[in-house]
Design a protein around this motif. Structure first.
Motif, PDB file in Angstrom:
ATOM      1  N   ARG A 233     -10.696  12.234 -18.414  1.00 51.98           N
ATOM      2  CA  ARG A 233     -10.359  11.617 -19.650  1.00 51.98           C
ATOM      3  C   ARG A 233      -8.780  11.363 -19.416  1.00 51.98           C
ATOM      4  NH1 ARG A 233     -11.112  10.616 -24.847  1.00 51.98           N
ATOM      5  NH2 ARG A 233      -9.288  10.928 -26.391  1.00 51.98           N
ATOM      6  N   GLY A 234      -8.377  10.118 -19.413  1.00 51.07           N
ATOM      7  CA  GLY A 234      -6.959   9.694 -19.145  1.00 51.07           C
ATOM      8  C   GLY A 234      -6.818   9.702 -17.861  1.00 51.07           C
ATOM      9  N   ARG A 235      -5.520   9.193 -17.350  1.00 51.06           N
ATOM     10  CA  ARG A 235      -5.146   9.007 -15.908  1.00 51.06           C
ATOM     11  C   ARG A 235      -3.469   9.289 -15.836  1.00 51.06           C
ATOM     12  NH1 ARG A 235      -6.385   3.190 -13.633  1.00 51.06           N
ATOM     13  NH2 ARG A 235      -5.596   2.537 -15.809  1.00 51.06           N
ATOM     14  N   GLN A 236      -3.129  10.076 -14.591  1.00 53.72           N
ATOM     15  CA  GLN A 236      -1.715  10.076 -14.385  1.00 53.72           C
ATOM     16  C   GLN A 236      -1.345   9.548 -13.220  1.00 53.72           C
ATOM     17  OE1 GLN A 236      -1.056  14.577 -13.905  1.00 53.72           O
ATOM     18  NE2 GLN A 236      -0.149  13.831 -12.035  1.00 53.72           N
ATOM     19  N   THR A 237      -0.116   9.446 -12.895  1.00 51.46           N
ATOM     20  CA  THR A 237       0.712   8.990 -11.632  1.00 51.46           C
ATOM     21  C   THR A 237       0.322   9.805 -10.523  1.00 51.46           C
ATOM     22  OG1 THR A 237       1.959   7.638 -13.032  1.00 51.46           O
ATOM     23  CG2 THR A 237       2.201   7.716 -10.587  1.00 51.46           C
ATOM     24  N   THR A 238      -0.047   9.228  -9.150  1.00 54.91           N
ATOM     25  CA  THR A 238       0.290  10.109  -7.959  1.00 54.91           C
ATOM     26  C   THR A 238       1.096   9.233  -7.242  1.00 54.91           C
ATOM     27  OG1 THR A 238      -0.688  11.060  -6.043  1.00 54.91           O
ATOM     28  CG2 THR A 238      -1.929   9.143  -7.029  1.00 54.91           C
ATOM     29  N   PHE A 239       2.199   9.897  -6.623  1.00 58.98           N
ATOM     30  CA  PHE A 239       3.255   8.885  -6.193  1.00 58.98           C
ATOM     31  C   PHE A 239       4.193   9.594  -4.799  1.00 58.98           C
ATOM     32  CE2 PHE A 239       4.771  12.028  -9.090  1.00 58.98           C
ATOM     33  CZ  PHE A 239       6.067  12.561  -8.362  1.00 58.98           C
ATOM     34  N   GLU A 240       4.827   8.789  -4.073  1.00 59.97           N
ATOM     35  CA  GLU A 240       5.673   9.018  -3.227  1.00 59.97           C
ATOM     36  C   GLU A 240       7.313   8.148  -3.674  1.00 59.97           C
ATOM     37  OE1 GLU A 240       3.559   7.667   0.130  1.00 59.97           O
ATOM     38  OE2 GLU A 240       4.301   5.735   0.156  1.00 59.97           O
ATOM     39  N   ILE A 241       8.152   8.867  -3.370  1.00 65.64           N
ATOM     40  CA  ILE A 241       9.640   8.273  -3.644  1.00 65.64           C
ATOM     41  C   ILE A 241      10.303   8.243  -2.234  1.00 65.64           C
ATOM     42  CG2 ILE A 241      11.630   8.484  -4.833  1.00 65.64           C
ATOM     43  CD1 ILE A 241      10.055  10.100  -7.026  1.00 65.64           C
TER      44      ILE A 241
ATOM     45  N   VAL B   2      18.200  -2.389  -1.088  1.00 57.87           N
ATOM     46  CA  VAL B   2      17.284  -1.610  -1.460  1.00 57.87           C
ATOM     47  C   VAL B   2      17.923  -0.064  -1.807  1.00 57.87           C
ATOM     48  CG1 VAL B   2      15.211  -0.597  -1.038  1.00 57.87           C
ATOM     49  CG2 VAL B   2      15.484  -2.784  -0.506  1.00 57.87           C
ATOM     50  N   ARG B   3      17.659   0.253  -3.030  1.00 57.40           N
ATOM     51  CA  ARG B   3      18.231   1.875  -3.217  1.00 57.40           C
ATOM     52  C   ARG B   3      17.221   2.898  -3.230  1.00 57.40           C
ATOM     53  NH1 ARG B   3      22.124  -0.601  -2.022  1.00 57.40           N
ATOM     54  NH2 ARG B   3      23.809  -1.024  -3.460  1.00 57.40           N
ATOM     55  N   CYS B   4      15.760   2.213  -3.877  1.00 51.96           N
ATOM     56  CA  CYS B   4      14.787   3.273  -3.940  1.00 51.96           C
ATOM     57  C   CYS B   4      13.308   2.530  -3.847  1.00 51.96           C
ATOM     58  CB  CYS B   4      14.820   4.181  -5.222  1.00 51.96           C
ATOM     59  SG  CYS B   4      13.481   5.363  -5.715  1.00 51.96           S
ATOM     60  N   VAL B   5      12.331   3.115  -3.371  1.00 45.86           N
ATOM     61  CA  VAL B   5      11.071   2.453  -3.367  1.00 45.86           C
ATOM     62  C   VAL B   5      10.003   3.637  -3.852  1.00 45.86           C
ATOM     63  CG1 VAL B   5       9.288   1.364  -2.457  1.00 45.86           C
ATOM     64  CG2 VAL B   5      11.722   0.865  -1.655  1.00 45.86           C
ATOM     65  N   ILE B   6       9.134   3.199  -5.068  1.00 43.08           N
ATOM     66  CA  ILE B   6       8.402   4.016  -5.380  1.00 43.08           C
ATOM     67  C   ILE B   6       6.948   3.697  -5.358  1.00 43.08           C
ATOM     68  CG2 ILE B   6       7.194   5.519  -7.334  1.00 43.08           C
ATOM     69  CD1 ILE B   6       9.917   5.332  -8.973  1.00 43.08           C
ATOM     70  N   GLY B   7       6.166   4.074  -4.439  1.00 44.39           N
ATOM     71  CA  GLY B   7       4.889   3.953  -4.265  1.00 44.39           C
ATOM     72  C   GLY B   7       3.709   4.911  -4.995  1.00 44.39           C
ATOM     73  N   GLN B   8       2.881   3.991  -5.931  1.00 45.66           N
ATOM     74  CA  GLN B   8       1.947   4.926  -6.740  1.00 45.66           C
ATOM     75  C   GLN B   8       0.899   4.502  -6.981  1.00 45.66           C
ATOM     76  OE1 GLN B   8       4.553   4.319 -10.393  1.00 45.66           O
ATOM     77  NE2 GLN B   8       2.711   3.457 -11.416  1.00 45.66           N
ATOM     78  N   ARG B   9      -0.276   5.320  -7.282  1.00 50.46           N
ATOM     79  CA  ARG B   9      -1.567   5.081  -7.743  1.00 50.46           C
ATOM     80  C   ARG B   9      -1.826   5.723  -9.361  1.00 50.46           C
ATOM     81  NH1 ARG B   9      -0.730   2.542  -3.663  1.00 50.46           N
ATOM     82  NH2 ARG B   9      -2.044   2.224  -2.075  1.00 50.46           N
ATOM     83  N   LEU B  10      -2.646   5.660  -9.965  1.00 50.56           N
ATOM     84  CA  LEU B  10      -3.329   6.060 -10.924  1.00 50.56           C
ATOM     85  C   LEU B  10      -4.734   6.834 -10.672  1.00 50.56           C
ATOM     86  CD1 LEU B  10      -2.587   3.653 -13.799  1.00 50.56           C
ATOM     87  CD2 LEU B  10      -1.225   5.669 -13.174  1.00 50.56           C
ATOM     88  N   VAL B  11      -4.879   8.111 -10.910  1.00 49.46           N
ATOM     89  CA  VAL B  11      -5.798   9.007 -10.716  1.00 49.46           C
ATOM     90  C   VAL B  11      -6.233   9.382 -11.970  1.00 49.46           C
ATOM     91  CG1 VAL B  11      -5.274   9.573  -8.189  1.00 49.46           C
ATOM     92  CG2 VAL B  11      -4.525  11.180 -10.318  1.00 49.46           C
TER      93      VAL B  11
ATOM     94  N   ASN C 210       0.945  -1.129  -0.132  1.00 46.48           N
ATOM     95  CA  ASN C 210       0.130   0.067   0.117  1.00 46.48           C
ATOM     96  C   ASN C 210       0.996   1.407   0.005  1.00 46.48           C
ATOM     97  OD1 ASN C 210      -2.458  -1.317  -0.017  1.00 46.48           O
ATOM     98  ND2 ASN C 210      -2.500  -1.527   2.107  1.00 46.48           N
ATOM     99  N   SER C 211       2.156   1.223   0.306  1.00 47.86           N
ATOM    100  CA  SER C 211       2.987   2.378   0.356  1.00 47.86           C
ATOM    101  C   SER C 211       4.413   1.885   0.265  1.00 47.86           C
ATOM    102  CB  SER C 211       2.900   2.822   1.929  1.00 47.86           C
ATOM    103  OG  SER C 211       3.419   1.970   2.737  1.00 47.86           O
ATOM    104  N   ALA C 212       5.244   3.083   0.044  1.00 44.30           N
ATOM    105  CA  ALA C 212       6.551   2.762  -0.507  1.00 44.30           C
ATOM    106  C   ALA C 212       7.251   2.163   0.928  1.00 44.30           C
ATOM    107  CB  ALA C 212       7.452   4.155  -0.802  1.00 44.30           C
TER     108      ALA C 212
END
Length: 539
Positions: free
Chosen positions: A471-479, A438-447, A415-417
């Protein structure tokens, strides 16, 4: 010459914002040139879906509309009396009604001459019902072949005889079935849907598309066509057409409007029959670019910097359908260069990239993620994209590969990074191994993004977005970028909350806060952000 009733109907469509004046001019020109009925013109010009045309015709004429034509022996007898050729040509179907007058299902309620002819032929009053023309004609064509076996009956034996199997193969190759399957697939690809759901119900075949993450109904079909549709999909997916008791998975490649499109097919038995889901793997229109996916400039620079590291684990987390693989491929696209050997191990291969060696796993023959990854490591790779870490064996091999000089890009369902560390721990990876790799974790969803034409205004009939407001979707994220403090917390098995709090102190923007920024910028709505992101508080 166009009749006054048809003109009134078209004016009505303009007044309720189903058509614009420009479309009206095109319709009148086409009708004057071809003489075709108004429903055919609307469909051929692609101005309205079949079911919407039927609904509007029914409402304008004061009739009832339907998306279901039920099969019965008495209805079949009525059709035989009227004649299938006439019924198909005129797109009418008499339907037995035990509680009232004879029902006549029509595609064009303005064709009073045909309606009167049927009334005279049966010498009785009629209840007019409006349905899409293709539904009527496809149903009649299917009944011609299936009448003697009553294919609408759901009691097809679980174990088929040789004769039954040949009959199913014949039905699957029947022109109406082939036409319907092609039409469903083409419409889904045209609408940029991600999945097609074909579901049997008590008396009809339901068709739904998943678009921008949400399911919505499309024109269904008579249950008489259902057996043929499922059989057709099984043949295309090279599945066992005789097996009706067990789930089956297959893959299909079809040419849609001259473009090769891959599909993943899943067949699962249900109480009404087998249900089919087609995942559309049409990636030609997807731009594999971080900025195009919704990552801002700062995030893009961070991802590019971290993905240039020579080794380690680079993870993307989120639920199914959140765009994880697309993000990894966008990273892979910018990593690709002649001095790097890049492999992908996937199920299935979702994108095809020149210059990258791609391997599709097949558990049925023993080619699992773990065994494939072992083999790939013997190929002297620099970068490996691993479709998913789903078990201890795969995770251990991936971590070991990251320790021995390889960059491993992969996905996890969390559910999260910060939740990635707990998940990997749960499947057996020691904390000190995670801290080291582990170097990096991206948590993401599409809105869903607000439609640029109507800006998600409620009640507005927008042709661009179909009235949804999006119309269309884009990423919402945390790094989450690893640092010394976070490594210490991971090594000491600290909680997800502690990891998240520490990451925030070092500049990580939580996904919920990023979603708030998208709402503030007018890119999405508060309702959409609340639907997709697990917010701890309201925006």
């Amino acid at each position: 010459m166009t009749s006054s009733t048809v003109l009134q109907f078209l004016d009505r469509l303009v007044s309720v914002q189903k058509l614009n004046p420009e479309a009206l001019s095109r319709i009148l020109a086409a009708m004057g040139k071809t003489g075709q009925p108004v429903d055919i013109i609307l469909r051929e010009l692609g101005l309205l879906p079949d079911m919407v045309i039927a609904e509007q015709l029914a409402e304008a004429c004061g009739y009832r509309g339907t998306a279901v034509i039920e099969y019965s022996a008495k209805t079949a007898e009525l059709l035989a009396q009227l004649g299938s050729a006439f019924a198909i040509r005129k797109a009418v179907l008499p339907s037995f009604n035990s509680t009232g007058p004879l029902k006549l299902v029509v595609a064009n309620p303005f064709d009073s001459e045909t309606i009167e002819s049927v009334r005279y032929f049966f010498d009785c009053s009629l209840e007019i019902v409006v349905a899409p023309r293709t539904l009527i004609t496809d149903t009649i064509s299917a009944w011609e072949r299936l009448m003697e076996t009553e294919a609408a009956d759901q009691s097809i034996p679980e174990i088929l005889s040789g004769d039954d199997l040949e009959r199913l193969q014949d039905i699957a190759r029947d022109a109406p079935v082939v036409h319907l399957v092609n039409k469903i697939i083409q419409q889904a690809v045209d609408e940029n849907a991600s999945d097609i759901h074909i579901e049997p119900e008590a008396n009809r075949m339901r068709v739904r598309f998943r678009k921008d993450g949400l399911l919505s109904d499309r024109d269904g079909a008579s249950f008489a066509l259902y057996v043929g549709v499922i059989s057709r999909l099984k043949i295309l997916g090279r599945l066992n057409i005789a097996e009706r008791r067990l789930p089956q998975d297959g893959r299909i490649r079809l040419s849609v409007r001259g473009q090769e499109v891959d599909f993943r097919l899943s067949i699962v038995p249900s109480i009404h029959g087998e249900t089919a889901v087609l995942r559309i793997l049409d990636r030609q229109t997807v731009k594999l670019d971080l900025a195009a996916l919704g990552f801002d400039e700062a995030a893009t620079k961070t991802i590019e910097r971290l993905s240039e590291l020579p080794n380690g684990l680079f993870l993307v987390t989120g639920p199914t359908g959140s765009g994880k693989t697309t993000t990894l491929y966008a990273i892979l696209s910018q990593l690709k260069r002649p001095d790097l050997k890049i492999f992908t191990v996937e199920d299935p291969v979702e994108y095809r990239i020149p210059g990258v060696t791609q391997l599709q796993v097949d558990p049925a023959i023993g080619l699992t993620f773990a065994s494939a990854l072992r083999s790939v490591l013997r190929q002297d790779p620099d970068v490996i994209l691993l479709g998913e870490i789903r078990d201890q064996e795969t995770a251990q091999i991936a971590v070991q590969a990251a320790l021995t000089g390889h960059l491993i890009l992969s996905t996890l369902h969390t559910n999260s990074a910060a939740g990635a560390f707990g998940r990997l721990g749960d499947i057996g990876i020691e904390p000190f191994m995670l801290e080291a790799t582990v170097r990096c974790v991206i948590g993401q969803r599409l809105v869903r993004k607000c439609c640029s034409s109507c800006q998600a205004a409620p009640g507005y009939s927008c042709e661009t977005c179909g009235g949804t407001g999006y119309r269309g979707r884009q990423t919402t994220f945390e790094i989450l970028e690893m640092n010394a403090q976070l490594r210490e917390l991971v090594r000491n098995s600290r909680s997800e909350h502690a990891l998240q709090t520490e990451a925030q102190l070092h500049g990580m923007v939580l996904m919920r806060d990023h979603a708030r920024s998208l709402v503030s910028a007018g890119l999405t709505t508060e309702a959409e952000a609340l639907r997709v992101v697990e917010l701890e508080e309201r925006l």
